[in-house]
Design a protein around this motif. Structure first.
Motif, mmCIF file in Angstrom:
data_model
loop_
_atom_site.group_PDB
_atom_site.id
_atom_site.type_symbol
_atom_site.label_atom_id
_atom_site.label_comp_id
_atom_site.label_asym_id
_atom_site.label_seq_id
_atom_site.Cartn_x
_atom_site.Cartn_y
_atom_site.Cartn_z
ATOM 1 N N TYR A 1 0.819 -1.211 0.000
ATOM 2 C CA TYR A 1 0.000 0.000 0.000
ATOM 3 C C TYR A 1 0.860 1.273 0.000
ATOM 4 C CZ TYR A 1 -3.673 -3.301 1.317
ATOM 5 O OH TYR A 1 -4.561 -4.365 1.341
ATOM 6 N N SER A 2 2.095 1.144 0.447
ATOM 7 C CA SER A 2 2.986 2.310 0.470
ATOM 8 C C SER A 2 3.340 2.798 -0.927
ATOM 9 C CB SER A 2 4.271 1.971 1.225
ATOM 10 O OG SER A 2 4.919 0.848 0.639
ATOM 11 N N LYS B 1 -9.024 -0.247 0.633
ATOM 12 C CA LYS B 1 -7.934 -0.462 1.580
ATOM 13 C C LYS B 1 -6.812 0.545 1.373
ATOM 14 C CE LYS B 1 -8.833 -5.451 1.860
ATOM 15 N NZ LYS B 1 -8.281 -6.802 1.604
ATOM 16 N N LEU B 2 -6.563 0.869 0.113
ATOM 17 C CA LEU B 2 -5.517 1.839 -0.177
ATOM 18 C C LEU B 2 -5.898 3.226 0.335
ATOM 19 C CD1 LEU B 2 -2.771 1.974 -1.684
ATOM 20 C CD2 LEU B 2 -4.025 2.722 -3.699
ATOM 21 N N ALA B 3 -7.180 3.570 0.209
ATOM 22 C CA ALA B 3 -7.619 4.880 0.681
ATOM 23 C C ALA B 3 -7.560 4.978 2.198
ATOM 24 C CB ALA B 3 -9.035 5.159 0.186
ATOM 25 N N GLY B 4 -7.744 3.875 2.912
ATOM 26 C CA GLY B 4 -7.703 3.898 4.365
ATOM 27 C C GLY B 4 -6.345 3.614 4.961
ATOM 28 N N TRP B 5 -5.350 3.444 4.125
ATOM 29 C CA TRP B 5 -4.018 3.114 4.646
ATOM 30 C C TRP B 5 -3.301 4.358 5.132
ATOM 31 C CZ3 TRP B 5 0.858 4.638 2.916
ATOM 32 C CH2 TRP B 5 1.945 3.980 3.516
ATOM 33 N N ASN C 1 3.387 0.484 12.494
ATOM 34 C CA ASN C 1 4.757 0.972 12.513
ATOM 35 C C ASN C 1 5.008 1.800 13.772
ATOM 36 O OD1 ASN C 1 5.604 -0.109 9.982
ATOM 37 N ND2 ASN C 1 4.432 1.504 8.955
ATOM 38 N N THR C 2 6.279 1.983 14.055
ATOM 39 C CA THR C 2 6.692 2.681 15.260
ATOM 40 C C THR C 2 6.447 4.177 15.120
ATOM 41 O OG1 THR C 2 8.400 1.010 15.544
ATOM 42 C CG2 THR C 2 8.602 3.027 16.857
ATOM 43 N N ALA C 3 5.967 4.774 16.194
ATOM 44 C CA ALA C 3 5.756 6.218 16.203
ATOM 45 C C ALA C 3 7.087 6.933 16.432
ATOM 46 C CB ALA C 3 4.752 6.599 17.282
ATOM 47 N N GLY C 4 7.141 8.184 16.023
ATOM 48 C CA GLY C 4 8.350 8.983 16.186
ATOM 49 C C GLY C 4 8.027 10.453 16.125
ATOM 50 N N SER C 5 8.913 11.253 16.684
ATOM 51 C CA SER C 5 8.723 12.700 16.670
ATOM 52 C C SER C 5 9.121 13.273 15.319
ATOM 53 C CB SER C 5 9.545 13.349 17.779
ATOM 54 O OG SER C 5 10.928 13.124 17.557
ATOM 55 N N ALA C 6 8.665 14.487 15.067
ATOM 56 C CA ALA C 6 8.997 15.140 13.795
ATOM 57 C C ALA C 6 10.496 15.368 13.671
ATOM 58 C CB ALA C 6 8.231 16.459 13.680
ATOM 59 N N TRP D 1 3.743 14.039 9.082
ATOM 60 C CA TRP D 1 2.331 14.341 9.305
ATOM 61 C C TRP D 1 1.661 13.284 10.186
ATOM 62 C CZ3 TRP D 1 -0.855 18.328 8.563
ATOM 63 C CH2 TRP D 1 -2.233 18.105 8.597
ATOM 64 N N THR D 2 1.993 12.016 9.964
ATOM 65 C CA THR D 2 1.383 10.938 10.750
ATOM 66 C C THR D 2 2.171 10.608 12.013
ATOM 67 O OG1 THR D 2 2.576 9.301 9.400
ATOM 68 C CG2 THR D 2 0.350 9.910 8.701
ATOM 69 N N GLY D 3 3.358 11.194 12.173
ATOM 70 C CA GLY D 3 4.156 10.923 13.366
ATOM 71 C C GLY D 3 4.665 9.507 13.436
ATOM 72 N N THR D 4 5.121 8.970 12.316
ATOM 73 C CA THR D 4 5.559 7.572 12.239
ATOM 74 C C THR D 4 6.973 7.520 11.669
ATOM 75 O OG1 THR D 4 3.291 6.893 11.830
ATOM 76 C CG2 THR D 4 5.013 5.288 11.362
ATOM 77 N N SER D 5 7.847 6.856 12.394
ATOM 78 C CA SER D 5 9.211 6.670 11.893
ATOM 79 C C SER D 5 9.463 5.253 11.397
ATOM 80 C CB SER D 5 10.225 7.000 12.998
ATOM 81 O OG SER D 5 10.024 6.147 14.119
ATOM 82 N N GLY D 6 8.581 4.324 11.713
ATOM 83 C CA GLY D 6 8.754 2.953 11.266
ATOM 84 C C GLY D 6 8.596 2.817 9.758
#
Length: 723
Positions: free
Chosen positions: A406-407, A455-459, A465-470, A539-544
């Motif tokens: 989906y990425s 599914k692609l629209a809701g991905w 995945n792991t969260a992370g700071s900006a 934007w999503t706060g994800t580093s994974g």
């Protein structure tokens, strides 16, 4: 024979003897020879002092080089003959005597000829200032002939008449030439540029004789060091360099020796069960199928088949093959967009990136998705010159890439815009926009079956995945792709400002002129994905999975990075040391960062050793480290015994209440339903905090092992065993 002296007087009325006629004897009385000599000299001086007249048809006007100087030549011959008596005449001894005692007079220069030469030089200098052109050296002023001092020169009158007769005969025998027109033609510059050939320029030529000269052509000096024409030698050299780059890329990936990562293990376990279901109809019992961020029927079965053949090495070699094919497609599409030199530079910088090296030896769906994105981009560029309907050829690989992972949706806007940008130089705006519309619509239609589009629209990148700071996301992006992105942006700016070195169209095609707007559009479309991926993660706060998702942006930005590298080297390989310096820096960063990526994380070997001791055939296990135990402990347990905390637990308590998701996992821990609980600090924070609190509050579990990352980061494994 007469015995008289040749100079004795002759009686009046007597006939002149024949022998005396040659001496110009005259009748008595004998004239005063001294007076005659003086009169003759005064006449010659008066003739010299007369102003010279220029014939109207020989007057010099503007750029006329027609003056041949026949009158000047005649007068010069008269001057030389002034001191020489005619043949057969009596020498004037008195005049010779006076001339012997008189000081010699300086030779008179030909002012008319000098004036004409000066005007010619002035006209040529003016034209050279107006338009600098290579000009031949100008003739020196004509110096007066030294024959003018010859004391024995022939008669000036006879020589002047003979010169005029020769000039008249030459003019009557030859057609009259337009010397003025020839002079103007000799210095004119033809500004008209023939579309089929180089500009023809005629430079100023010193042509005092007015001989018609054929115009010569000054070819345009090419600003390229790479001949746009194709040749067998070039093809073999390019293929050899391509093979060398592929060898380096494979060597960089094969050096990464480590155990399977949780994502790789989860993919292989799910793939094995999916493959067994397809071949033998067995039931899929593992919940790791939901962990795969893509269709479970595309990449996982391939990974499962490779794992059955050769374990984790088989799956990684499959990903390496996908990565090498991606590099070949990148070379081909860059060569068609620009040329072979840019293509070689593009794959050289792309092959050593951390995302390329790791994704090329990582058992994850992104390795196949990146290959399909490269195939879609290649089909878009390949059909740029052809009918707009052929843009539909790029839709199947683009839709398949989005279904595999989906990425791949990160690259979908760029692929649609590329259909317009690469066709704009060959088609009007309408047909080019139609190509983009067909490519986008075809991709969306192919995503409709199976609910893939929904599914692609809701991905979101944050799923699983792991969260992370900006700050951490931006820092990681700068470390992994900073230099490459700067090179690509610089190449975009330089390419938009000016097209050089045949940086447009394939070498085997005719060059097509492009505007600055078209070049800026193409560069922006190819580069924007490299900036879109980290922006979405911030934007999503994800580093994974950031290191895998960056591969889409690096792939599409690689052609412009190749342009930036060629501009840095310069035309004719002027500064090769700069290109080598940048490539070596990228290579060093790729080597270090890829090794750290494989070492980053806790020691999974020690974790597996602890779990092997406490695993029971009938036990139930909750883990935040998905896939490792299912893959490596398949001989002592079944996949359905391991429950992923990321998907949650379906649990019914003693009161008959049904719990779902994280609430089910917390309730099961509170009741001591799990035999072993494995926590991972890199799991989603909300889930990890809830499970940790539940384990501590229940009092049913004790900590038996804890492992930290060997690289010193904050990730930690904790193993809790039921009392």
């Amino acid at each position: 024979m007469s015995t008289e002296s040749d100079f004795s007087p002759v009686p009046p009325g007597s006939p002149v003897p024949p022998g005396r006629a040659d001496h110009g004897a005259v009748a008595e009385p004998q004239p005063d020879l001294i007076a005659q000599g003086r009169a003759r000299r005064r006449a010659a001086q008066a003739q010299q002092a007369e102003p010279e007249q220029v014939e109207p048809e020989q007057a010099f006007t503007g750029q006329n080089f027609a003056g041949q100087g026949f009158a000047g030549q005649g007068r010069a011959e008269q001057d030389r003959a002034a001191h020489v008596p005619a043949a057969g005449t009596r020498p004037d001894f008195a005049e010779q005597g006076h001339a012997a005692y008189d000081p010699p007079t300086a030779p008179r220069p030909d002012f008319v000829e000098q004036g004409r030469a000066a005007r010619r030089r002035a006209a040529q200098a003016a034209m050279a200032e107006a338009r600098p052109e290579p000009v031949e050296p100008q003739p020196e002023p004509v110096a007066p002939s030294p024959v003018a001092q010859d004391p024995v020169a022939p008669s000036p009158v006879a020589q002047g008449r003979a010169a005029r007769r020769r000039a008249a005969q030459a003019q009557s025998a030859e057609p009259e030439q337009d010397f003025a027109g020839q002079g103007r033609t000799a210095v004119a510059v033809d500004e008209a540029v023939d579309e089929a050939g180089p500009r023809r320029t005629t430079g100023a030529v010193d042509n005092p004789d007015g001989i018609p000269l054929a115009p010569y052509t000054i070819p345009e000096v090419p600003a390229i060091g790479w001949d746009p024409g194709t040749s067998p030698r070039r093809r073999w050299i390019a293929r050899g360099l391509l093979g060398a780059v592929l060898t380096v890329q494979a060597a960089l990936s094969l050096r990464l020796l480590a155990a399977a990562h949780p994502d790789e293990a989860a993919t292989m376990v799910a793939g094995r069960q999916q493959l067994d279901h397809l071949l033998h109809g067995t039931t899929v019992t593992t919940d790791l199928v939901e962990r795969v961020q893509g269709s479970p029927w595309l990449y996982p079965p391939l990974a499962g088949a490779a794992a059955d053949a050769n374990g984790i090495w088989g799956t990684r070699l499959l990903s390496l093959g996908f990565a090498l094919i991606t590099t070949v497609l990148l070379y081909s599409l860059t060569r068609r967009l620009f040329n072979e030199r840019v293509a070689i530079c593009a794959i050289a910088v792309y092959a050593v990136l951390q995302s390329t090296v790791v994704t090329g030896f990582y058992a994850a769906p992104e390795s196949l998705a990146v290959l399909l994105v490269a195939l879609a981009a290649w089909a878009t560029v390949f059909t740029a010159r052809r009918h707009p309907a052929l843009a539909l050829l790029a839709a199947p690989p683009a839709a398949l890439a989005c279904a595999v992972a989906y990425s791949a949706a990160f690259a979908l806007p760029a692929l649609v815009a590329l259909a317009f940008a690469c066709a704009r130089p060959y088609h009007r705006a309408g047909p080019a926009a139609l190509r983009a519309l067909l490519a986008g619509a075809g991709t969306l239609v192919l995503l409709l079956p199976g609910g893939t589009l929904g599914k692609l629209a809701g991905w979101s990148p944050s799923q699983g995945n792991t969260a992370g700071s900006a700050g951490s996301i931006l820092l990681s992006t700068l470390q992994w792709a900073g230099l490459f992105t700067v090179l690509a942006v610089a190449g975009t700016i330089a390419y938009a400002r000016r097209e050089q070195m045949n940086e447009h169209d394939a070498p085997e095609k005719d060059p097509v002129p492009t505007t600055r707007g078209q070049r800026a559009l193409l560069g922006t479309v190819l580069t924007v994905t490299a900036l879109l991926v980290p922006a979405a993660h911030v934007w999503t706060g994800t580093s994974g999975a950031l290191f895998r998702h960056l591969a889409y942006g690096m792939l599409l930005a690689a052609p412009l990075a190749g342009v930036g590298l060629t501009r840095l080297v310069g035309a004719h390989f002027r500064h090769p040391q700069l290109g080598i310096l940048v490539w070596v820096a990228l290579l060093a960063l790729g080597l270090e960062q890829s090794a750290l990526r494989y070492q980053n994380g806790p020691d999974s070997g020690r974790l597996l050793a602890v779990l092997r001791v406490h695993t029971e055939p009938e036990g139930r296990y909750l883990t935040e480290v998905d896939g490792l135990a299912e893959y490596y402990l398949g001989g002592v347990s079944k996949p359905e015994q391991w429950i992923s905390s990321r998907t949650g637990t379906e649990y019914r308590d003693a009161a008959g209440v049904q719990h779902h998701g994280d609430d089910g996992s917390v309730a099961a821990i509170r009741d001591g339903w799990f035999t072993v609980v494995v926590l991972d600090s890199t799991a989603p924070k909300a889930t990890d905090r809830a499970l940790s609190d539940a384990v501590t509050a229940s009092g049913n579990y004790r900590l038996v092992a804890q492992f930290t990352s060997p690289t010193g980061d904050s990730s930690t494994y904790k193993v809790y065993l039921k009392h």
